[in-house]
Design a protein around this motif. Structure first.
Motif, PDB file in Angstrom:
ATOM      1  N   ASP A 112       1.058  -1.320  -0.048  1.00 22.99           N
ATOM      2  CA  ASP A 112       0.114  -0.155   0.060  1.00 22.99           C
ATOM      3  C   ASP A 112       1.034   1.051  -0.105  1.00 22.99           C
ATOM      4  OD1 ASP A 112      -2.269  -1.393   0.142  1.00 22.99           O
ATOM      5  OD2 ASP A 112      -2.398  -1.405   2.363  1.00 22.99           O
ATOM      6  N   ARG A 113       2.019   1.481   0.807  1.00 20.31           N
ATOM      7  CA  ARG A 113       2.781   2.312   0.874  1.00 20.31           C
ATOM      8  C   ARG A 113       3.475   2.752  -0.545  1.00 20.31           C
ATOM      9  NH1 ARG A 113       6.424   1.250   5.542  1.00 20.31           N
ATOM     10  NH2 ARG A 113       5.421  -0.747   5.972  1.00 20.31           N
ATOM     11  N   ARG A 119       2.116   6.811  -6.727  1.00 20.97           N
ATOM     12  CA  ARG A 119       1.026   7.812  -7.166  1.00 20.97           C
ATOM     13  C   ARG A 119       1.714   9.384  -6.983  1.00 20.97           C
ATOM     14  NH1 ARG A 119      -2.693   3.934  -5.311  1.00 20.97           N
ATOM     15  NH2 ARG A 119      -2.610   5.142  -2.999  1.00 20.97           N
ATOM     16  N   GLU A 120       2.306   9.217  -5.634  1.00 21.51           N
ATOM     17  CA  GLU A 120       2.661  10.878  -5.496  1.00 21.51           C
ATOM     18  C   GLU A 120       3.934  10.910  -6.340  1.00 21.51           C
ATOM     19  OE1 GLU A 120       3.779  10.486  -1.438  1.00 21.51           O
ATOM     20  OE2 GLU A 120       1.721  10.275  -0.634  1.00 21.51           O
ATOM     21  N   THR A 121       4.746  10.046  -6.613  1.00 22.70           N
ATOM     22  CA  THR A 121       6.008  10.173  -7.539  1.00 22.70           C
ATOM     23  C   THR A 121       5.496  10.678  -8.855  1.00 22.70           C
ATOM     24  OG1 THR A 121       7.229   8.697  -6.303  1.00 22.70           O
ATOM     25  CG2 THR A 121       7.994   9.413  -8.585  1.00 22.70           C
ATOM     26  N   ARG A 122       4.492   9.752  -9.312  1.00 14.91           N
ATOM     27  CA  ARG A 122       3.936  10.207 -10.738  1.00 14.91           C
ATOM     28  C   ARG A 122       3.348  11.626 -10.862  1.00 14.91           C
ATOM     29  NH1 ARG A 122      -1.110   8.215 -11.767  1.00 14.91           N
ATOM     30  NH2 ARG A 122      -0.579   6.303 -10.639  1.00 14.91           N
ATOM     31  N   TYR A 123       2.551  12.030  -9.640  1.00 18.70           N
ATOM     32  CA  TYR A 123       2.032  13.536  -9.606  1.00 18.70           C
ATOM     33  C   TYR A 123       3.005  14.463  -9.724  1.00 18.70           C
ATOM     34  CZ  TYR A 123      -2.548  11.205  -8.708  1.00 18.70           C
ATOM     35  OH  TYR A 123      -3.625  10.154  -8.842  1.00 18.70           O
TER      36      TYR A 123
END
Length: 166
Positions: A112-113, A119-123
């Motif tokens: 999950d982490r 996701r955070e890296t992609r954003y």
């Protein structure tokens, strides 16, 4: 002499030679096909070579059989060891169900982490790319304006020269 790859190969070729000598031998006068004339020296030489090869071939065969038996014994011992280890591990795992459950929960948390980090890296990468493109677009607009001014000055200079203003 051809290279010998397998035990007994040379003996087999010598026996084949003997068969060839007998097959090619001619029957004596008035005798049936059961009796044939052969060169005894050649025949005995081949038999002597066979007798000399037997000990060597038997020794090779025994060595190969011994190596095979050792390999099989080693493989069997290794298999027994692997089975014993697997059984011990199975008993240990069966007795530690709580550890397995905790490990699964930990694995789920890590996954999950990792997904959240992805996701955070992609954003963040998309935001950075947007900033780079915006900056590039502004630089291109500025450069386009500079090119247009230079072209205009060039055209004005050309017009002045045509009008004789120099």
């Amino acid at each position: 002499m051809p290279s010998e790859n397998l035990p007994g190969e040379r003996i087999e070729s010598l026996v084949d030679e003997l068969e060839g000598i007998i097959a090619e031998a001619k029957p004596p006068f008035g005798k049936g096909a059961q009796f044939k004339v052969i060169e005894t020296d050649v025949f005995y030489n081949i038999l002597d070579e066979i007798r000399m090869k037997y000990p060597e071939e038997w020794q090779k065969s025994r060595r190969i059989l011994k190596e095979r038996d050792e390999l099989l014994a080693s493989a069997a011992a290794q298999a027994d060891s692997i089975i014993a280890d697997a059984q011990q591990q199975a008993l240990t795992i069966a007795g530690e169900q709580e550890i397995v459950r905790l490990a699964q929960q930990q694995a789920d948390d890590i996954r999950d982490r990792a997904q959240q980090y992805e996701r955070e890296t992609r954003y963040a990468a998309e935001d950075y790319a947007e900033q780079v493109f915006t900056h590039l677009e502004e630089n291109l607009k500025s450069l386009t304006g500079t090119v247009a001014r230079c072209r205009q000055q060039l055209n004005e200079g050309a017009n002045r020269q045509q009008n004789g203003a120099w």
